[in-house]
Design an enzyme around this catalytic site. Structure first.
Site, mmCIF file in Angstrom:
data_model
loop_
_atom_site.group_PDB
_atom_site.id
_atom_site.type_symbol
_atom_site.label_atom_id
_atom_site.label_comp_id
_atom_site.label_asym_id
_atom_site.label_seq_id
_atom_site.Cartn_x
_atom_site.Cartn_y
_atom_site.Cartn_z
ATOM 1 N NE ARG A 1 -2.791 0.465 3.443
ATOM 2 C CZ ARG A 1 -2.280 1.097 4.506
ATOM 3 N NH1 ARG A 1 -1.984 2.388 4.442
ATOM 4 N NH2 ARG A 1 -2.057 0.457 5.632
ATOM 5 C CE1 TYR B 1 -16.510 9.569 -15.520
ATOM 6 C CE2 TYR B 1 -15.990 9.660 -13.177
ATOM 7 C CZ TYR B 1 -16.398 8.947 -14.291
ATOM 8 O OH TYR B 1 -16.686 7.622 -14.152
ATOM 9 C CG ASP C 1 -9.811 14.323 -15.103
ATOM 10 O OD1 ASP C 1 -9.156 13.698 -15.960
ATOM 11 O OD2 ASP C 1 -10.814 13.848 -14.536
ATOM 12 C CE LYS D 1 -12.694 6.042 -18.227
ATOM 13 N NZ LYS D 1 -13.034 7.306 -17.610
#
Ligand SMILES: *Cc1c(COP(=O)(O)O)cnc(C)c1O
Length: 394
Positions: free
Chosen positions: A58, A111, A183, A208
């Protein structure tokens, strides 16, 4: 090899900087949750951040780190932070940069979930937000308040393909001491590098273009400075939205072909946009590679290419949109974008069906709007497919 001074394509192939004693040409999948310390002293040094050794996945993992270095190098940032999804990246940024009483200004066509979580949930913790059409720079200037901390931009915006001037945003951010976040999912660093234009933080849904093969969900945050990087990484670790080593391996594999995928997809997109613009059943086409795009000049200046996303409006409205969706055979009827396969979507009946008519109108989402993410198939087949489907549209 060191790719600090190489071109973009060399960075795509060699930018991870991975080397091991076995001579592995590709970065192996280090599918281990935890890492052994050689001694108590070594463990202590790892925790102090002095040895650079791995502790626990992590916090950091060799496969994930190669991808983080690759994307950071492509964006021109200090460091990258891999996340479990694009939303993981967005929440890492929101949570690290905003406190009770702070205010964020954002593009109204961001978004959807980026806006929903801000207005419905961050508001519960006392964060204020204003959503404006950032393509008009004065709207941003007018929205700045004494407690504004973050300017959050998405350009080109979805699904209107509206473009915001990133250099002008950076000037406003500098003047008012705001952190500018972009973004960059729709462009990828191949077409647009916001940090070079003055932004402080860039984030991606790697689902994407960066991965490009519609087979993983992942995200990435890139910070320009070391201080910002440390702040964001420690937040990602606390939120626990880390990327996974196996996914990272797949994204590294997909990322290597980013440039040739986008080159091919945008060649196809240009041909399709020109075809649609002449079609009698099509009302309008929005694509940055067409002179009819209201910000054609800005797109040329700010981006290295028009990209692979097209929006167009059907004269027949809502029913026409549905008919087109039900009749395409080569393009796939699905949300998401940026993959090798062409995906087509009808926002009014799908992604934006729950948005109120007033908000839809404000965001420029008409009933006949179609969003098309062009893939790398043969342009002729895609056009033939649209032709036969449009014949059935009234
Ligand atoms: C898909 C997308 C996101 C969210 O990414 P996930 O990987 O689905 O969490 C964020 N921003 C943009 C522009 C997107 O297209």
């Amino acid at each position: 090899m060191n790719t600090n001074n190489t071109g973009f394509n060399t960075k795509l192939i060699h930018g991870g900087g991975y080397k091991d004693k076995l001579g592995s040409v590709n970065v192996p999948i280090f599918q281990s949750s935890t890492f052994e310390f050689e001694s108590a002293e070594e463990g202590a040094r790892c925790f102090l951040g002095e040895s650079g050794g791995y502790i626990y996945t992590r916090l950091g993992n060799p496969t994930i780190n190669v991808l983080e270095n690759m994307v950071a190098g492509l964006e021109g940032g200090f460091g990258g932070i891999g996340t479990s999804s694009g939303m993981g990246a967005i929440n890492t940024v929101y949570m690290a940069l905003l406190s009770k009483g702070d205010h964020i200004i954002s593009s109204d066509a961001v978004y959807g979930p980026s806006r929903v979580i801000m207005e419905e949930h961050y508001s519960r913790f006392g964060v204020e937000s204003t959503y404006v059409k950032t393509a008009v720079i004065d709207n941003i200037k007018n929205a700045v308040k004494p407690n504004t901390k973050v300017l959050y931009i998405e350009t080109p915006a979805n699904p209107t393909i509206e473009i915001t001037d990133l250099k002008a945003c950076a000037e406003i951010a500098k003047e008012h001491g705001l952190v500018q976040v972009v973004d960059n999912t729709f462009s990828s660093p191949y077409l647009q590098r916001p940090l070079e234009l003055g932004a402080d933080v860039v984030l991606h849904s790697m689902t994407k273009f960066i991965n490009g093969h519609a087979d993983i969900v992942g995200g990435m945050v890139v910070a320009k400075t070391e201080g910002m990087y440390k702040k964001l990484r420690s937040m990602m670790i606390s939120l626990g939205c880390n990327l996974d080593p196996h996914q990272s391996y797949l994204v590294i594999r997909g990322l290597k072909t980013l440039a040739i995928r986008i080159e091919r997809a945008q060649q196809n997109a240009q041909k399709i946009a020109e075809y649609l613009e002449k079609h009698p059943k099509v009302d309008w086409v929005r694509y940055p590679g067409l002179r009819s795009h209201p910000q054609y000049g800005l797109a040329k200046k700010q981006m290295d290419g028009p990209g692979a996303l097209i929006s167009f409006g059907l004269k027949g409205g809502f029913e026409a949109g549905k008919t087109l969706m039900n009749n395409v055979k080569v393009s796939i009827l699905a949300v998401s974008l940026g993959g090798v396969e062409s995906l087509i979507e009808h926002p009014a009946s799908m992604t934006h069906s729950k948005v109120t008519p007033a908000d839809k109108q404000k965001a420029g989402i008409t009933d006949g709007l179609v969003r098309y993410s062009v893939g790398i198939e043969d342009a002729e087949d895609l056009i033939k497919d649209l032709e036969q489907a449009l014949e059935k549209v009234k």
